[in-house]
Design a protein around this motif. Structure first.
Motif, short mmCIF file in Angstrom:
data_model
loop_
_atom_site.label_atom_id
_atom_site.label_comp_id
_atom_site.label_asym_id
_atom_site.label_seq_id
_atom_site.Cartn_x
_atom_site.Cartn_y
_atom_site.Cartn_z
N HIS A 1 -51.25 -83.45 -19.84
CA HIS A 1 -50.13 -82.71 -19.28
C HIS A 1 -49.04 -82.45 -20.32
N THR B 1 -51.86 -83.46 -7.07
CA THR B 1 -52.44 -84.56 -7.85
C THR B 1 -52.55 -85.87 -7.08
N ARG C 1 -63.05 -83.56 -17.15
CA ARG C 1 -61.81 -82.80 -17.28
C ARG C 1 -60.90 -83.43 -18.33
N ASN D 1 -57.27 -84.56 -19.18
CA ASN D 1 -55.99 -84.91 -18.59
C ASN D 1 -54.98 -84.95 -19.73
N ASP E 1 -50.07 -77.10 -17.48
CA ASP E 1 -49.36 -77.17 -16.22
C ASP E 1 -48.64 -75.87 -15.88
N GLU F 1 -48.96 -88.55 -13.52
CA GLU F 1 -49.39 -88.20 -12.17
C GLU F 1 -49.03 -89.23 -11.12
N PRO G 1 -55.65 -80.85 -12.67
CA PRO G 1 -54.71 -79.93 -12.02
C PRO G 1 -53.27 -80.35 -12.22
N ALA G 2 -52.41 -79.35 -12.22
CA ALA G 2 -50.97 -79.60 -12.36
C ALA G 2 -50.31 -79.80 -11.00
N ARG G 3 -50.97 -79.41 -9.93
CA ARG G 3 -50.43 -79.55 -8.58
C ARG G 3 -51.48 -80.24 -7.71
#
Length: 727
Positions: A241, A41, A237, A239, A165, A422, A37-39
């Motif tokens: 970004h 975290t 997932r 990762n 993101d 993150e 997720p981008a938010r």
């Protein structure tokens, strides 16, 4: 099943060998492996014990679990500041499912135009706080990276830009490559990638200036596939970004085997160990560097640069060859940089764990390339240059600090390979704290003096932790320390990742004790070096080592996961003599009344007799009657253990503890003399207190506090003007 829109790229090769790129209409792409997720975290659940293969025991065939390897042949076009490269990458699928697409970082595309995530965020974040990376790029100064071909077992692959993101559609820092054959669970992928990297003029930790080329973030780099139980993941997932304005890096450990061809009159330094003498041919030199068990590779090529060599030998480490590469104008920085870097290897090896690599390369950028300074890579970092370094001056202090700080990243970013995207607190924050511990051990303050003021005898200085506190914006923190790098209110808020973390860890150290805190950090390092810890894993190591969950949780809940503040103050000092009291009393069933006028005579008589018996008594000395003093303290922030020191007129003092959740408290003292001052935290254990000026109160005017405040601000203003906002 996750759906998103992506921009596909079709490519053709002209007879002249040029690659032409054509954008294809956006298409909907399905992917069964989602993005991190981008938010939201912030990670509060510790990783599984077997995360990243489990704790490294030292008995494995390699220091790290090498997930990826890169074999790269690269050549620098010095005139164009461009690098052509051929990359052979192998990557192991650690998951339990087939992988049909992989994702790569193309970091240099952050600098190709103002539509990138980097430049888009910069407009807002630098409008509300100072930050590095503010250079304006002009014609011919932009940077980018182009994939020219990608092949899997001889089959050409297609790729498309994605935005994990939710960044602007014009950002091209993350690319999806669709595979001709999927990588089975536990299988290995091999890709051959031809690429062209155009360095920007130095703008943010990479680029060129004159004949200087710092080549960082320069090659296609695969993202990290995280498994359930690793860094808060609950499912497999990716990762990967985008390159944000305040983000740095995160990658798998692996092996780098890199050949670099440059003009033969250029000086070269890189991550890793040089394999023999460079090969010379047709005015060019090819350098071959190899380094295992690292997660990035950067290098420098500069014309006319000099080198200074030294070495480190210590328990548990191989002999470390240390080299400083520097421009002639900053020759004064070479020897100090060599010494402070070797000293840093010794300190970090002794306090955390032995340095495991055979090399360390320190690069001093030239004048006008300051933005290339203060950047870290495994076994390689850039520092700052000064034309003159005189002991006992600000230049000497800043040179030492930057070298210590950038080397320290070799542990908190390099060996403890946390996710800087993150969780910058685990790298920038913890490193800043450990750097200040080293300065404290060396009894080295931040000196705010030039050679001129030193000759005048003016050498103001401030301790490292005091300086961190001043710059930590403790009054109203905007973001939790554990927040990711890009969800920040401003550049100033991101900057507090350094200073507020250092201050929070200082205060935790005071609560646990220095030996206990150092032991806990060693446990954290032992568990997580050559792996990828989270904030929750760091917290667990602190608790497991110290056994003090209460104090650890207080710091984490209030500062790491929250935005709390401390603001305790001394509100009032009230004192009165305990004189005989008028009124009615009963004894043995009989009433007795004491009249006030009679008491006055009795008190006057006793005072007179006392004065005659003590003719040499000084003002404030004890008298015939004791004094009752009441100290009132108030709490406007969260609770913190406090020591209250009360000083009496006869020069004595008494300490009491205030360690509860009351919003205010009163402490009473009956002493021969009255209280004249009270101070909370006289030994400065709680540097997180946002306003230390209200920590003390006197019954008489005292300018000490204002003088201390003035000295702190003076040192702050002068030092900030010379220090990088972030390093």
């Amino acid at each position: 099943m996750v759906l998103w829109s992506c921009q596909a790229i079709a490519q053709t090769v002209t007879p002249a060998g040029e690659v032409q790129r054509t954008e294809v209409a956006p298409v909907a792409v399905s992917q069964d492996i989602p993005f991190a997720p981008a938010r939201g975290t912030i990670i509060t659940t510790q990783s599984a014990p077997n995360a990243w293969g489990g704790e490294r025991t030292g008995n494995e065939p390699t220091l790290s679990d090498r997930v990826v390897s890169y074999s790269i042949d690269a050549e620098l076009d010095a005139a164009k500041h461009a690098v052509t490269g051929k990359e052979h990458m192998t990557w192991r699928n650690r998951s339990d499912r087939d992988v049909h697409s992989v994702y790569f970082h193309l970091y240099l595309n952050a600098f190709q135009n103002e539509g990138s995530t980097f430049f888009t965020e910069r407009k807002v974040l630098t409008a509300h706080g100072k930050a590095r990376g503010n250079a304006e790029l002009e014609k011919g100064q932009w940077g980018w990276i182009r994939l020219q071909s990608v092949q899997q077992n001889g089959a050409s692959l297609t790729w498309s830009y994605v935005h994990p993101d939710g960044g602007p559609a014009t950002d091209e820092t993350v690319v999806r490559i669709d595979l001709a054959q999927p990588v089975p669970a536990g299988g290995t992928l091999a890709l051959d990638i031809d690429f062209l990297s155009q360095l920007p003029r130095v703008v943010e930790r990479t680029g060129w200036w004159g004949d200087f080329n710092l080549v960082g973030q320069w090659f296609p780099k695969i993202g990290v596939l995280e498994l359930p139980g690793e860094r808060g993941a609950t499912q497999v997932r990716w990762n990967v970004h985008e390159f944000h304005f305040f983000s740095e890096f995160y990658a798998d450990f692996g092996l780098y085997d890199v050949r670099l061809t440059v003009p033969s009159d250029y000086t070269v330094g890189a991550v890793g160990k040089l394999q023999g003498a460079p090969e010379q041919k047709n005015g060019k030199a090819t350098y071959h560097f190899v380094q295992g068990d690292v997660h990035d590779f950067a290098w420098v090529a500069a014309k006319g640069y000099k080198t200074l060599d030294g070495s480190y030998e210590g328990p548990g480490s191989p002999k470390v060859a240390v080299r400083v590469i520097y421009p002639p104008e900053y020759e004064a920085s070479a020897a100090p940089s060599l010494k402070s870097s070797i000293d840093a290897i010794g300190y970090f090896s002794r306090t955390l764990g032995a340095y495991p690599y055979e090399t360390l390369t320190v690069v001093i950028p030239p004048y006008n390339a300051d933005e290339a300074g203060g950047m870290e890579y495994p076994t390689f970092f850039t520092s700052e240059g000064y034309k003159k370094i005189e002991p006992g001056t600000m230049n000497q202090m800043l040179s030492d600090f930057v070298n210590i700080h950038e080397f320290g990243h070799g542990y908190f970013y390099g060996l403890l390979a946390s996710n800087e995207f993150e969780e910058p607190v685990l790298d920038e924050g913890l490193n800043e704290y450990w750097d200040n511990r080293m300065l404290r051990e060396r009894k080295q303050d931040l000196i705010v003096a030039s050679p001129f003021t030193k000759r005048l005898g003016i050498t103001p200085h401030i301790s490292g932790f005091a300086f961190e506190r001043i710059t930590a914006t403790l009054d109203h923190p905007a973001d939790p320390l554990a927040q990711n790098s890009w969800d920040r209110l401003s550049g100033t808020s991101y900057g507090t990742v350094y200073s507020r973390t250092a201050t929070a860890m200082h205060d935790l150290e005071e609560r646990l004790g220095r030996p206990a805190l150092e032991k806990a950090f060693r446990l954290y390092y032992q568990r997580w070096h050559f792996r990828h810890p989270s904030v929750a894993d760091f917290r667990a190591a602190l608790i497991d080592s110290s056994g003090d969950a209460k104090d650890v949780d207080a710091i984490f809940n209030q500062y790491v996961y929250g935005t709390a503040f401390i603001d305790d103050k001394v509100a009032d000092i009230d004192s009165y003599e305990e004189l005989p009291q008028a009124g009615v009393t009963w004894k043995d069933g009989k009433q007795a009344e004491v009249v006030g006028s009679d008491l006055d005579k009795e008190i006057d008589k006793k005072r007179s007799e006392w004065d005659k018996a003590h003719p040499d008594a000084k003002p404030g000395a004890p008298g015939p009657y004791p004094w009752h003093s009441t100290i009132t303290v108030r709490r406007d922030g969260v609770a913190a253990p406090e020591l209250l020191r009360v000083t009496f007129e006869d020069g004595t003092h008494e300490d009491v503890s205030w360690n509860d959740d009351r919003r205010w408290a009163r402490f009473d003292f009956v002493k021969p003399s009255k209280a004249v001052s009270a101070e909370l935290d006289p030994n400065q254990h709680n540097l997180l207190d946002r306003d230390r000026l209200n920590n003390s109160l006197t019954t008489e005017p005292n300018g000490a506090a204002s003088r201390r405040w003035t000295a702190d601000v003076s040192a702050l203003l002068q030092t900030i003007s010379s220090m990088l906002t972030t390093m």
